[in-house]
Enzyme design. Structure first.
Site, mmCIF file in Angstrom:
data_model
loop_
_atom_site.group_PDB
_atom_site.id
_atom_site.type_symbol
_atom_site.label_atom_id
_atom_site.label_comp_id
_atom_site.label_asym_id
_atom_site.label_seq_id
_atom_site.Cartn_x
_atom_site.Cartn_y
_atom_site.Cartn_z
ATOM 1 N N CYS A 1 -10.980 -3.359 -4.045
ATOM 2 C CA CYS A 1 -9.961 -4.322 -4.470
ATOM 3 C C CYS A 1 -10.572 -5.677 -4.830
ATOM 4 O O CYS A 1 -10.037 -6.387 -5.681
ATOM 5 C CB CYS A 1 -8.881 -4.461 -3.408
ATOM 6 S SG CYS A 1 -7.777 -3.032 -3.427
ATOM 7 N N GLU B 1 -3.238 -4.472 -2.917
ATOM 8 C CA GLU B 1 -3.760 -5.286 -4.024
ATOM 9 C C GLU B 1 -3.752 -4.492 -5.324
ATOM 10 O O GLU B 1 -3.433 -5.008 -6.397
ATOM 11 C CB GLU B 1 -5.187 -5.759 -3.727
ATOM 12 C CG GLU B 1 -5.317 -6.660 -2.507
ATOM 13 C CD GLU B 1 -5.556 -5.897 -1.206
ATOM 14 O OE1 GLU B 1 -5.068 -4.764 -1.063
ATOM 15 O OE2 GLU B 1 -6.244 -6.459 -0.330
ATOM 16 N N ASN C 1 0.828 -1.206 0.000
ATOM 17 C CA ASN C 1 0.000 0.000 0.000
ATOM 18 C C ASN C 1 0.862 1.255 0.000
ATOM 19 O O ASN C 1 1.956 1.289 0.567
ATOM 20 C CB ASN C 1 -1.050 -0.003 1.115
ATOM 21 C CG ASN C 1 -0.512 -0.281 2.510
ATOM 22 O OD1 ASN C 1 0.536 -0.879 2.672
ATOM 23 N ND2 ASN C 1 -1.256 0.153 3.506
HETATM 24 N N1 THU Z 1 -5.349 -1.630 2.805
HETATM 25 C C1 THU Z 1 -4.788 -2.401 1.843
HETATM 26 O O1 THU Z 1 -3.736 -2.060 1.274
HETATM 27 N N2 THU Z 1 -5.401 -3.562 1.520
HETATM 28 C C2 THU Z 1 -6.474 -4.077 2.163
HETATM 29 O O2 THU Z 1 -6.867 -5.203 1.858
HETATM 30 C C3 THU Z 1 -7.140 -3.301 3.217
HETATM 31 C C4 THU Z 1 -6.573 -1.957 3.502
HETATM 32 C C5 THU Z 1 -4.629 -0.398 3.189
HETATM 33 C C6 THU Z 1 -5.250 0.907 2.799
HETATM 34 C C7 THU Z 1 -4.607 1.865 3.790
HETATM 35 O O3 THU Z 1 -3.327 2.248 3.303
HETATM 36 C C8 THU Z 1 -4.407 1.005 5.027
HETATM 37 O O4 THU Z 1 -4.494 -0.340 4.598
HETATM 38 C C9 THU Z 1 -5.430 1.275 6.119
HETATM 39 O O5 THU Z 1 -6.724 1.226 5.613
#
Ligand code: THU
Length: 133
Positions: free
Chosen positions: A92, A58, A45
């Protein structure tokens, strides 16, 4: 439901998770996708000071998949932070739908290991995908 590829995907997701740019949530996520030829494509992320511009792990992995010329997702590992399930967000789930089949297993994990596996169909019932057009 845990495949022989799980350990490789888990290690790849765990490694890329460390690269996450998360100064706002401090919630690191790593995603690893099993694609054609059993290659593994990863993403983390990437948050932004303008919060809504942040990108999920993702989504990063899917951008990398397309950039590297792949188009099929056969299996997914997502590793979040903390002890609770880190399941792919709604957006996602739809992004995965573009490249995965409804039976594609999605392994949701934390850094210690596997928590739950669901198919994409379970996560996104009655979904709208490329064949609906
Ligand atoms: N996030 C993801 O990268 N994937 C997920 O499946 C759920 C949430 C990230 C988004 C944000 O940067 C952080 O987790 C908190 O929501």
């Amino acid at each position: 439901m845990i495949s022989e590829n799980f350990n490789k995907l888990f290690e790849a997701a765990k490694k890329v998770r460390e690269s996450a740019h998360v100064p706002y949530s401090n919630f690191k996520v790593g995603a690893a996708l099993l694609v054609e030829n059993d290659a593994i494509v990863v993403g983390c992320n990437v948050e932004n000071a303008a919060y809504p511009q942040s990108q999920c792990a993702e989504a990063s992995a899917i951008g990398n998949l397309v950039s590297q010329g792949f188009s099929k997702i056969k299996e997914v590992v997502v590793i979040g932070s903390g002890s609770l399930l880190c399941s792919p967000c709604g957006g996602c789930r739809q992004r995965l739908r573009e490249f995965a089949s409804l039976e594609t297993p999605i392994h949701m994990c934390n850094s210690d290991g596997h928590l739950k596996t669901s198919t994409l169909k379970e996560l996104l019932p009655d979904s709208f995908g490329p064949e609906n057009l």
